[in-house]
Design a protein around this motif. Structure first.
Motif: not given
Ligand code: SF4
Ligand code: SF4
Length: 172
Positions: A18-26, A39-44, A72-80
């Motif tokens: 679901k990650c949009l690669q918006c970079l808000k997390c990183s 973190p966004n790179q790990i998702n990718r 911060r994640c708009p998709m509510q991905i629980d990165i921790p």
């Molecule tokens: S904030 Fe969420 S949607 Fe945006 S890059 Fe990070 S994990 Fe992906």
């Protein structure tokens, strides 16, 4: 063998697709500048099935679980939670940690909780210093904490140590 994305989804209940690669997390991560991958790179990389690179990264050990990224994640991905899962998989697959001192600290912390029911900081610090060889690091801060009564020489005894033991047993 199950691919990493499915393993992560099964263990953490998180869908990194679901990650949009918006970079808000990183961009909000307080320790991003120390990370080899953000973190966004790990998702990718999880999406791309780059299992070796993800499990050999230092970021999975450096993440402090502060949850800023999740907030911060708009998709509510629980990165921790994803990072916890990746650590778990790396340990299970016996992949050497890129941050051995961090891994050792995690283990000593858990051992202390297992022994006393909660972490006994003085024991934890002492063992960590002995094992890591960083004997004199942060001495001054340690002294001050001790003088201000922030460090107890003796462990605190909790009421139900049995429940803690059972919890560790169940988590195996
Ligand atoms: S904030 Fe969420 S949607 Fe945006 S890059 Fe990070 S994990 Fe992906
Ligand atoms: S939980 Fe980990 S990845 Fe997320 S902001 Fe905190 S340190 Fe960074």
């Amino acid at each position: 063998m199950m691919n990493l994305e499915l393993q992560v989804r099964e263990k953490s209940n998180q869908n990194v697709n679901k990650c949009l690669q918006c970079l808000k997390c990183s961009s909000g991560c307080p320790i991003a500048s120390w990370m080899d991958y953000k973190p966004n790179q790990i998702n990718r990389m999880i999406q791309m099935g780059d299992k070796d690179r993800v499990l050999c990264s230092s970021v999975i050990w450096l993440c402090v679980g502060c949850q800023t990224c999740l907030t911060r994640c708009p998709m509510q991905i629980d990165i921790p939670r994803v990072m916890d899962t990746l650590r778990e998989i790396a340990i299970k697959e016996k992949i050497p940690s890129k941050q051995p001192n961090v891994t050792m600290f995690h283990q000593l912390f858990l051992n202390s909780v297992k022994r006393w029911g909660r972490a006994h900081e003085v024991e934890l610090i002492g063992l960590f210093k002995l094992k890591s060889g960083n004997l004199f690091q942060d001495m001054q801060a340690g002294q001050q904490m001790f003088l201000k009564g922030k460090l107890n020489i003796f462990p605190e005894i909790i009421k139900d140590k049995k429940a803690v033991k059972q919890m560790f047993k169940r988590s195996k």
